[in-house]
Design a protein around this motif. Sequence first.
Motif, mmCIF file in Angstrom:
data_model
loop_
_atom_site.group_PDB
_atom_site.id
_atom_site.type_symbol
_atom_site.label_atom_id
_atom_site.label_comp_id
_atom_site.label_asym_id
_atom_site.label_seq_id
_atom_site.Cartn_x
_atom_site.Cartn_y
_atom_site.Cartn_z
ATOM 1 N N VAL A 278 0.828 -1.194 0.077
ATOM 2 C CA VAL A 278 -0.069 -0.110 0.095
ATOM 3 C C VAL A 278 0.812 1.140 -0.060
ATOM 4 O O VAL A 278 0.565 2.215 -0.597
ATOM 5 C CB VAL A 278 -0.987 0.141 1.200
ATOM 6 C CG1 VAL A 278 -1.724 1.378 1.257
ATOM 7 C CG2 VAL A 278 -1.970 -1.414 1.054
ATOM 8 N N PHE A 279 1.842 1.268 1.028
ATOM 9 C CA PHE A 279 2.681 2.583 0.922
ATOM 10 C C PHE A 279 3.461 2.640 -0.322
ATOM 11 O O PHE A 279 3.961 3.919 -0.499
ATOM 12 C CB PHE A 279 3.526 2.529 2.251
ATOM 13 C CG PHE A 279 2.759 2.752 3.222
ATOM 14 C CD1 PHE A 279 1.791 3.598 3.471
ATOM 15 C CD2 PHE A 279 2.919 1.838 4.708
ATOM 16 C CE1 PHE A 279 1.227 3.706 4.895
ATOM 17 C CE2 PHE A 279 2.169 2.089 5.741
ATOM 18 C CZ PHE A 279 1.455 2.997 5.743
ATOM 19 N N ALA A 280 3.707 1.801 -1.299
ATOM 20 C CA ALA A 280 4.348 2.051 -2.446
ATOM 21 C C ALA A 280 3.482 2.740 -3.445
ATOM 22 O O ALA A 280 3.922 3.332 -4.553
ATOM 23 C CB ALA A 280 4.966 0.587 -3.139
ATOM 24 N N GLU A 281 2.080 2.634 -3.198
ATOM 25 C CA GLU A 281 1.211 3.165 -3.902
ATOM 26 C C GLU A 281 1.103 3.075 -5.225
ATOM 27 O O GLU A 281 1.128 3.989 -6.218
ATOM 28 C CB GLU A 281 1.099 4.877 -3.456
ATOM 29 C CG GLU A 281 1.067 5.094 -2.197
ATOM 30 C CD GLU A 281 0.816 6.744 -2.056
ATOM 31 O OE1 GLU A 281 -0.097 7.087 -1.608
ATOM 32 O OE2 GLU A 281 1.784 7.256 -2.119
ATOM 33 N N PRO A 282 0.895 1.695 -5.747
ATOM 34 C CA PRO A 282 0.764 1.437 -7.231
ATOM 35 C C PRO A 282 -0.590 1.959 -7.520
ATOM 36 O O PRO A 282 -1.467 2.390 -6.805
ATOM 37 C CB PRO A 282 0.748 -0.053 -7.148
ATOM 38 C CG PRO A 282 0.196 -0.418 -5.815
ATOM 39 C CD PRO A 282 0.759 0.497 -4.949
ATOM 40 N N PRO A 283 -0.781 2.041 -8.995
ATOM 41 C CA PRO A 283 -1.888 2.850 -9.594
ATOM 42 C C PRO A 283 -3.289 2.382 -8.830
ATOM 43 O O PRO A 283 -4.184 2.923 -8.679
ATOM 44 C CB PRO A 283 -2.030 2.574 -11.113
ATOM 45 C CG PRO A 283 -0.367 2.462 -11.425
ATOM 46 C CD PRO A 283 0.042 1.771 -10.015
ATOM 47 N N GLU A 284 -3.505 1.025 -8.674
ATOM 48 C CA GLU A 284 -4.735 0.394 -8.117
ATOM 49 C C GLU A 284 -5.132 0.887 -6.800
ATOM 50 O O GLU A 284 -6.303 1.227 -6.314
ATOM 51 C CB GLU A 284 -4.852 -0.882 -8.338
ATOM 52 C CG GLU A 284 -3.738 -1.830 -7.464
ATOM 53 C CD GLU A 284 -2.555 -1.913 -8.305
ATOM 54 O OE1 GLU A 284 -1.533 -2.839 -7.649
ATOM 55 O OE2 GLU A 284 -2.111 -1.391 -9.231
ATOM 56 N N VAL A 285 -4.091 1.136 -6.159
ATOM 57 C CA VAL A 285 -4.282 1.794 -4.868
ATOM 58 C C VAL A 285 -4.469 3.220 -4.699
ATOM 59 O O VAL A 285 -5.644 3.383 -3.992
ATOM 60 C CB VAL A 285 -2.854 1.481 -3.852
ATOM 61 C CG1 VAL A 285 -3.100 2.013 -2.469
ATOM 62 C CG2 VAL A 285 -2.760 -0.260 -3.515
ATOM 63 N N ARG A 286 -3.850 3.914 -5.399
ATOM 64 C CA ARG A 286 -4.271 5.230 -5.544
ATOM 65 C C ARG A 286 -5.814 5.585 -6.165
ATOM 66 O O ARG A 286 -6.443 6.188 -5.495
ATOM 67 C CB ARG A 286 -3.581 6.034 -6.543
ATOM 68 C CG ARG A 286 -1.958 6.038 -5.933
ATOM 69 C CD ARG A 286 -1.255 7.164 -6.577
ATOM 70 N NE ARG A 286 -0.994 7.116 -7.937
ATOM 71 C CZ ARG A 286 -0.291 6.257 -8.736
ATOM 72 N NH1 ARG A 286 0.909 5.751 -7.921
ATOM 73 N NH2 ARG A 286 -0.082 6.044 -10.082
ATOM 74 N N GLU A 287 -6.283 4.486 -7.079
ATOM 75 C CA GLU A 287 -7.538 4.499 -7.461
ATOM 76 C C GLU A 287 -8.462 4.052 -6.431
ATOM 77 O O GLU A 287 -9.309 4.811 -6.284
ATOM 78 C CB GLU A 287 -7.657 3.643 -8.744
ATOM 79 C CG GLU A 287 -7.188 4.111 -10.062
ATOM 80 C CD GLU A 287 -7.066 3.189 -11.061
ATOM 81 O OE1 GLU A 287 -7.563 2.242 -10.724
ATOM 82 O OE2 GLU A 287 -6.542 3.250 -11.928
ATOM 83 N N ARG A 288 -8.114 3.541 -5.536
ATOM 84 C CA ARG A 288 -9.185 2.783 -4.260
ATOM 85 C C ARG A 288 -9.193 3.943 -3.289
ATOM 86 O O ARG A 288 -10.199 4.238 -3.032
ATOM 87 C CB ARG A 288 -8.648 1.456 -4.006
ATOM 88 C CG ARG A 288 -9.325 0.992 -2.491
ATOM 89 C CD ARG A 288 -10.575 0.906 -2.661
ATOM 90 N NE ARG A 288 -11.394 0.513 -1.314
ATOM 91 C CZ ARG A 288 -11.800 -0.605 -1.036
ATOM 92 N NH1 ARG A 288 -11.683 -1.484 -1.743
ATOM 93 N NH2 ARG A 288 -12.540 -0.694 0.207
ATOM 94 N N MET A 289 -8.011 4.431 -3.189
ATOM 95 C CA MET A 289 -8.219 5.626 -2.198
ATOM 96 C C MET A 289 -8.905 6.782 -2.729
ATOM 97 O O MET A 289 -9.962 7.282 -1.737
ATOM 98 C CB MET A 289 -6.804 6.260 -1.972
ATOM 99 C CG MET A 289 -5.764 5.252 -0.881
ATOM 100 S SD MET A 289 -4.279 5.912 -0.565
ATOM 101 C CE MET A 289 -3.376 4.792 0.556
ATOM 102 N N ALA A 290 -8.918 7.108 -3.893
ATOM 103 C CA ALA A 290 -9.426 8.432 -4.471
ATOM 104 C C ALA A 290 -11.006 7.965 -4.485
ATOM 105 O O ALA A 290 -11.708 8.922 -4.012
ATOM 106 C CB ALA A 290 -9.230 8.626 -5.882
ATOM 107 N N ALA A 291 -11.377 6.837 -4.861
ATOM 108 C CA ALA A 291 -12.712 6.374 -4.753
ATOM 109 C C ALA A 291 -13.399 6.362 -3.299
ATOM 110 O O ALA A 291 -14.596 6.861 -3.139
ATOM 111 C CB ALA A 291 -13.047 5.082 -5.488
ATOM 112 N N ALA A 292 -12.814 5.876 -2.558
ATOM 113 C CA ALA A 292 -13.337 6.059 -1.170
ATOM 114 C C ALA A 292 -13.172 7.414 -0.867
ATOM 115 O O ALA A 292 -14.537 7.841 0.092
ATOM 116 C CB ALA A 292 -12.094 5.075 -0.236
#
Length: 418
Positions: A278-292
């Motif tokens: 998570v802390f490496a923040e690949p694109p899919e993690v950033r997208e999930r954070m933004a959606a939430a």
Amino acid sequence: MTDMRMSPNLALNQLVAERQAAGESLVHLAFGESRLPPFEPLVTKLTEGARRNGYGPVAGGPAVLAAGAGYFERRGLPTAPEQIVVAPGSKPLLMAINLVVPGDVLLPRPAWNTYVPQAQLAGKKAIAVPIPPECGGVPDPRVLREHIAAARLLGHDPRIIVLTLPDNPTGTTVSPEMVHELCGIAEEEGLLIVSDEIYRDVLHDPGHPFLSPAEIAPERTIVATGLSKSMSLGGWRIGMARFPEGPWGEWIRDGVASAASEVWSTLAQPMQEVAEYVFAEPPEVRERMAAAARLHGLVAAEVYRMCVAAGADCRPPTGAFYVYPDFGPLREKLTGYGVTDSPTLARSILDRFGVVVLAGHHLGDDWNALRFKMATSMLYGATHELQQETLEATDPVSLPHVRGQLDRIEESLMRLTE
């Protein structure tokens, strides 16, 4: 120690669960949990890390520390892995800082209900300072110096100031100008800044201005964060702290690591696998954070609208997933229902409408004020399937399982003074 009780939000959450299990219909707004299903790639990472059953280094393994350093780098804070400690949640990190750093603690009022008990457990005095009219999460800089001087006259020793950016309980975010002002006061008064930024990745508008005190006063700021809010992983217990560069920061970090070695040993290795990803923040993690974050903002804005329409004063939420209305303008009418203070207001809403809120006095607020916290993140559905539907919806507040609860809240607020 024997006088201390269970944290009020956890106790209330347990009580609500018991009453709901008994068949009672309640709208639960009293617990700061992001009610969303775990992001599926994290489940995979957790499974992959299950065979990592050794203890490992106390502060965390090299890979997760490097990922944590990168997380802060991308937020404008040059960071070495040696400045990071990971732990089972940010709570133990905040407690360890209290145990290591001497001096009493300056807190905003109201504030997250854990700050005061942690200070007391460490033998410190918690000195509450009112928040500014425009936001929460920080002591009002216009009166902060007066409170510091008064505390010292009484024999206290304020050396630590806690800021919450964005804020729990008001759901607001302090302006960069005020962060500059508070950092200036901390510099002049010799204070350590503890910046609790666990909601930093839950800003409703990604363009909303955000300034960490670590950008202004890096030599005297500790930043705490975690994954319970941004990634809905409260039960997995993953926290992280960034300590200042230099001898003072190294001394505090070493002390926190020493406390960790005697209390929690290390963050569980499978959780380190998750944290590294998570802390490496690949694109899919950033997208999930933004959606939430988008979802939290939409639902909080709707509850804020209801509070204002009902006649409450309320700061518009900009981050996290809280709304903190003040029904003081309706005090005269509420008196007719036996509502005279924070406890009776929360009790009235529960008994009359089955809506559960966290009364403001539990957060250090004035007992006689008519304020409470509403955690809007509890409204996304009772199952993972409904929660996922809510997360993916273009207009989540119109979904039947969300709208039904919102309508019940709105009716309750409007009928408070009928």
